[in-house]
Structure formats: structure tokens, C-alpha cells
Design an enzyme around this catalytic site. Structure first.
Site, mmCIF file in Angstrom:
data_model
loop_
_atom_site.group_PDB
_atom_site.id
_atom_site.type_symbol
_atom_site.label_atom_id
_atom_site.label_comp_id
_atom_site.label_asym_id
_atom_site.label_seq_id
_atom_site.Cartn_x
_atom_site.Cartn_y
_atom_site.Cartn_z
ATOM 1 C CD GLU A 5 -54.199 -41.596 -38.565
ATOM 2 O OE1 GLU A 5 -54.574 -42.775 -38.721
ATOM 3 O OE2 GLU A 5 -54.090 -41.061 -37.454
ATOM 4 C CG ASP A 6 -58.464 -42.582 -39.216
ATOM 5 O OD1 ASP A 6 -57.491 -41.895 -38.831
ATOM 6 O OD2 ASP A 6 -59.249 -43.125 -38.409
ATOM 7 N NE ARG A 62 -63.115 -49.114 -35.420
ATOM 8 C CZ ARG A 62 -62.312 -48.124 -35.059
ATOM 9 N NH1 ARG A 62 -61.835 -47.290 -35.956
ATOM 10 N NH2 ARG A 62 -61.983 -47.955 -33.797
ATOM 11 C CG PHE A 93 -66.939 -37.101 -34.335
ATOM 12 C CD1 PHE A 93 -65.667 -37.005 -33.801
ATOM 13 C CD2 PHE A 93 -67.523 -38.354 -34.459
ATOM 14 C CE1 PHE A 93 -64.980 -38.141 -33.395
ATOM 15 C CE2 PHE A 93 -66.846 -39.492 -34.047
ATOM 16 C CZ PHE A 93 -65.574 -39.388 -33.512
ATOM 17 C CG ASP A 113 -59.492 -33.801 -34.972
ATOM 18 O OD1 ASP A 113 -59.875 -32.735 -35.466
ATOM 19 O OD2 ASP A 113 -59.988 -34.263 -33.929
HETATM 20 P P1 IMP Z 1 -55.561 -36.146 -33.714
HETATM 21 O O1 IMP Z 1 -54.453 -36.625 -32.819
HETATM 22 O O2 IMP Z 1 -56.437 -35.133 -33.028
HETATM 23 O O3 IMP Z 1 -55.078 -35.650 -35.061
HETATM 24 O O4 IMP Z 1 -56.561 -37.351 -33.915
HETATM 25 C C1 IMP Z 1 -56.268 -38.424 -34.636
HETATM 26 C C2 IMP Z 1 -57.183 -39.582 -34.331
HETATM 27 O O5 IMP Z 1 -58.416 -39.224 -33.657
HETATM 28 C C3 IMP Z 1 -57.602 -40.185 -35.644
HETATM 29 O O6 IMP Z 1 -56.687 -41.149 -36.082
HETATM 30 C C4 IMP Z 1 -58.954 -40.777 -35.319
HETATM 31 O O7 IMP Z 1 -58.781 -42.071 -34.796
HETATM 32 C C5 IMP Z 1 -59.517 -39.880 -34.245
HETATM 33 N N1 IMP Z 1 -60.437 -38.889 -34.834
HETATM 34 C C6 IMP Z 1 -60.223 -37.572 -35.007
HETATM 35 N N2 IMP Z 1 -61.280 -36.980 -35.578
HETATM 36 C C7 IMP Z 1 -62.182 -37.949 -35.803
HETATM 37 C C8 IMP Z 1 -63.508 -37.976 -36.398
HETATM 38 O O8 IMP Z 1 -64.058 -36.967 -36.866
HETATM 39 N N3 IMP Z 1 -64.107 -39.182 -36.437
HETATM 40 C C9 IMP Z 1 -63.547 -40.331 -35.952
HETATM 41 N N4 IMP Z 1 -62.335 -40.352 -35.404
HETATM 42 C C10 IMP Z 1 -61.645 -39.183 -35.322
#
Ligand code: IMP
Length: 174
Positions: free
Chosen positions: A99-100, A165, A152, A103
Site C-alpha cells: 500500500e502507498d 503520480r 498531504f 492515513d
Molecule cells: P486511509 O483510509 O485514510 O488510511 O487512506 C488511505 C488512502 O487515502 C491511501 O491509499 C491514499 O490513496 C489516500 N491518501 C491518504 N493520504 C494521502 C496523501 O497524503 N496523499 C495522497 N493520497 C493519500
């Protein structure tokens, strides 16, 4: 948006070094075992490509799935939909989710639970980035690239409104 500048946070070189270390760690932990790397699209596509090449093993399988998380462009709601599923069952397999960024943790909480219902031999998580200050769900990350502040970030697979990207480094939009 058009006037915003990109400030480099993690250089391509730093990312490359860390990804090589993560690959070596995964190779050690799964020595002699087959492992399925499951990349989460689209954000993980560059990380997956580099990580897979950093695992010197003949027993690495690659698969992807697509997730859509409802919310606005910078915030996830926790309502997640699988937009493209794995091409093969993972029953009895060792899975490493690639996973990237973690958050709030809501997306990974959903996915890890979903994958466990498919009865894999094991499920581990490899995330390039973690923003612990935003955690809503605590997600154990087995292989973590970098912990970052609440910015972000974009680049190296990560987008803002589908842009950036393709940047080879990770930056902050200012
Ligand atoms: P979460 O469910 O809040 O943990 O978010 C996960 C997804 O939100 C990640 O897989 C990203 O696609 C997107 N995301 C969260 N933070 C960022 C950021 O800082 N930049 C770009 N995408 C983000």
C-alpha cells in the site's frame, strides 16, 4: 491549485534505499516460501514495481486489486469499495499487501478484514508511508517505509486529483 508548489519531502534516492531494505526484509521473512504481493491500485504501482524487484526470490507472485474510498480528494470516509478484485484466490497463500500510505487506517482496516475471510495462510502489510497523527483505526504495519507528519503528499504513485503520480520523489503540495 495551479499556483501551488511542490516541496520535496523524500528524494528518489532515499525512497530507493528504503525500498531495497524492505525487499530484503520480506525476502528474509519468507525464505523458501511462496509469497503473493497484493498491490493496491492505483497508488502502489511504482512502489510495487520497485519492491518486487528488491526481493531476490523465485517464489514471488504479483497481483493487484483496486479500491475506491469515498470521501473528498484529501480525506477518506472509511466507506470502501473493491473496484477490481484479485485475479487468483489467496486461500492457503502468504499475502503481503503493498500500500502507498496508511492515513486514517480505515481503508486498510477494511481490506485486511476482507482478505482474512479468504483464508490465506498469513496476511502482512507493507506500507511505504504512515501518518500516525491521523489514525482513526490502529493498523499494525509489518513493513514500513517512512513515518511522516500530517502533510498531504504526492508523487511516487500518490496523487492529488489523479495528478502527480509520475513524480519520482515524494513531495508536499504547498
Ligand atoms: P486511509 O483510509 O485514510 O488510511 O487512506 C488511505 C488512502 O487515502 C491511501 O491509499 C491514499 O490513496 C489516500 N491518501 C491518504 N493520504 C494521502 C496523501 O497524503 N496523499 C495522497 N493520497 C493519500
Amino acid at each position: 491549485m495551479e499556483n501551488r508548489k511542490v516541496r520535496e519531502l523524500l528524494s528518489a534516492e532515499r525512497i530507493g534505499k528504503r525500498v531495497a531494505e524492505l525487499g530484503a526484509e520480506i525476502a528474509r521473512d519468507f525464505e523458501g516460501k511462496e509469497v503473493v504481493l497484493v498491490g493496491v491500485l492505483k497508488g502502489s504501482f511504482l512502489f510495487m514495481a520497485d519492491l518486487a524487484r528488491a526481493i531476490p526470490s523465485e517464489h514471488v507472485l504479483i497481483d493487484f486489486l483496486g479500491l475506491a474510498s469515498y470521501g473528498d480528494e484529501t480525506r477518506s470516509s472509511g466507506v470502501v469499495q473493491i473496484t477490481a478484485d484479485l485475479t487468483k484466490p489467496v486461500e492457503g497463500k502468504h499475502v503481503v499487501v503493498v500500500e502507498d500510505i496508511v492515513d486514517t487506517g480505515l481503508t486498510m482496516a477494511y481490506l485486511l478484514e476482507n482478505l482474512r475471510t479468504r483464508h490465506p495462510a498469513s496476511v502482512k502489510l507493507c506500507a511505504l508511508l504512515h501518518k500516525p497523527s491521523r489514525a482513526v483505526r490502529q493498523i499494525p504495519i509489518d513493513y514500513l517505509g517512512f513515518t511522516i507528519e500530517d502533510h498531504f503528499v504526492i508523487g511516487y504513485g500518490l496523487d492529488y486529483a489523479q495528478r502527480f503520480r509520475n513524480l519520482p520523489f515524494i513531495g508536499v503540495l504547498e
